[in-house]
Write an enzyme that holds these catalytic residues in place. Structure first.
Site, PDB file in Angstrom:
ATOM      1  N   HIS A  36     107.497  90.363 -50.287  1.00  0.00           N
ATOM      2  CA  HIS A  36     107.687  91.846 -50.523  1.00  0.00           C
ATOM      3  C   HIS A  36     108.706  92.323 -49.382  1.00  0.00           C
ATOM      4  O   HIS A  36     108.741  91.857 -48.135  1.00  0.00           O
ATOM      5  CB  HIS A  36     106.478  92.585 -50.299  1.00  0.00           C
ATOM      6  CG  HIS A  36     105.555  92.508 -51.616  1.00  0.00           C
ATOM      7  ND1 HIS A  36     105.586  93.116 -52.674  1.00  0.00           N
ATOM      8  CD2 HIS A  36     104.622  91.532 -51.828  1.00  0.00           C
ATOM      9  CE1 HIS A  36     104.758  92.558 -53.720  1.00  0.00           C
ATOM     10  NE2 HIS A  36     104.109  91.866 -53.113  1.00  0.00           N
TER      11      HIS A  36
ATOM     12  N   SER B  48     101.590  66.388 -44.125  1.00  0.00           N
ATOM     13  CA  SER B  48     100.303  67.049 -44.653  1.00  0.00           C
ATOM     14  C   SER B  48      99.881  67.863 -43.942  1.00  0.00           C
ATOM     15  O   SER B  48      99.623  67.953 -42.639  1.00  0.00           O
ATOM     16  CB  SER B  48      99.196  65.715 -45.017  1.00  0.00           C
ATOM     17  OG  SER B  48      99.602  64.875 -45.903  1.00  0.00           O
TER      18      SER B  48
ATOM     19  N   LYS C 123     110.782  77.661 -42.017  1.00  0.00           N
ATOM     20  CA  LYS C 123     112.154  77.667 -42.052  1.00  0.00           C
ATOM     21  C   LYS C 123     112.777  76.252 -42.632  1.00  0.00           C
ATOM     22  O   LYS C 123     111.915  75.352 -42.974  1.00  0.00           O
ATOM     23  CB  LYS C 123     112.713  77.706 -40.769  1.00  0.00           C
ATOM     24  CG  LYS C 123     112.228  76.749 -39.561  1.00  0.00           C
ATOM     25  CD  LYS C 123     112.532  76.721 -38.290  1.00  0.00           C
ATOM     26  CE  LYS C 123     112.796  75.419 -37.493  1.00  0.00           C
ATOM     27  NZ  LYS C 123     113.144  75.634 -36.058  1.00  0.00           N
TER      28      LYS C 123
ATOM     29  N   LYS D  97     110.822  63.640 -35.553  1.00  0.00           N
ATOM     30  CA  LYS D  97     111.797  62.566 -35.456  1.00  0.00           C
ATOM     31  C   LYS D  97     112.811  62.538 -36.805  1.00  0.00           C
ATOM     32  O   LYS D  97     112.426  63.544 -37.667  1.00  0.00           O
ATOM     33  CB  LYS D  97     110.693  61.279 -35.552  1.00  0.00           C
ATOM     34  CG  LYS D  97     110.142  61.042 -36.834  1.00  0.00           C
ATOM     35  CD  LYS D  97     109.142  59.691 -36.809  1.00  0.00           C
ATOM     36  CE  LYS D  97     109.887  58.565 -37.448  1.00  0.00           C
ATOM     37  NZ  LYS D  97     109.307  57.392 -37.504  1.00  0.00           N
TER      38      LYS D  97
END
Length: 196
Positions: free
Chosen positions: A100, A143, A149, A166
């Protein structure tokens, strides 16, 4: 010859046939899901494994490449979602593509979308937020991670907030992705034919 082909070809006739029957049952289930998703407007490649619950909510915003395994139905399809080939998305993973406008008195939706490149692996219980719009080629997400980003190609990221720790050395190019959930009926038969 891949390890998969070696395994299929080394089976006795009885073990091969038992494996074929088990895969045949799964084949119909996964084929049905793909047909439903395509009828609903999604663009789906070959060898795609997806839950029926995701197929039932699929729409024209969903594009999936070839040889993809998806175990979750928690993919937000209000915005475009493009998933490349040989991608693995685990159970419990949530991909949110819409938010929103918090600076608006109308609080209207903001549609972002996401592109997930070939050979990415997004395992169990990952949360991908709308601020992530691209997961690069060969990227791996740990996990339980929260992705806020974009993820660079061949990056291995993990954590809350997910950070790179890595680079991946290679992609899973020899893996028959469909075999992860027993959806490799066609590939299984082809591998056996190469024996003769």
């Amino acid at each position: 010859m891949t390890k998969y082909e070696e395994d299929v070809q080394s089976r006795t006739t009885l073990h091969y046939l038992l494996g074929l029957v088990a895969r045949w049952k799964q084949h119909f289930k996964y084929d049905r899901a793909v047909r439903i998703a395509r009828r609903r407007g999604a663009k789906i490649g070959e060898g795609v494994i997806m839950p029926l619950s995701l197929a039932r909510k699929a729409n024209a915003n969903l594009t999936i490449g070839n040889h993809v395994s998806i175990q979750t139905d928690e993919i937000d399809l209000r915005s475009p979602v493009a998933i490349g080939s040989h991608v693995i998305i685990g159970n419990g993973t949530k991909i949110i593509t819409t938010s929103h406008n918090i600076d608006s008195p109308e609080w209207e939706h903001k549609y972002y979308g996401i592109v997930i490149d070939d050979y990415a692996w997004i395992p169990t219980d990952v949360l991908v937020l709308p601020s992530c719009r691209h997961i690069g080629y060969g990227a791996v997400i740990g996990s339980g991670s929260v992705v806020v980003k974009d993820v660079e190609p061949m990056s291995v990221v993990s954590g809350n907030i997910a950070k790179e720790f890595k680079k991946r050395k290679c992609v899973h190019s020899d893996l028959v992705v469909e075999s992860l959930l027993g959806g490799d009926y066609r590939m299984y038969k082809e591998a056996r034919k190469k024996k003769h």
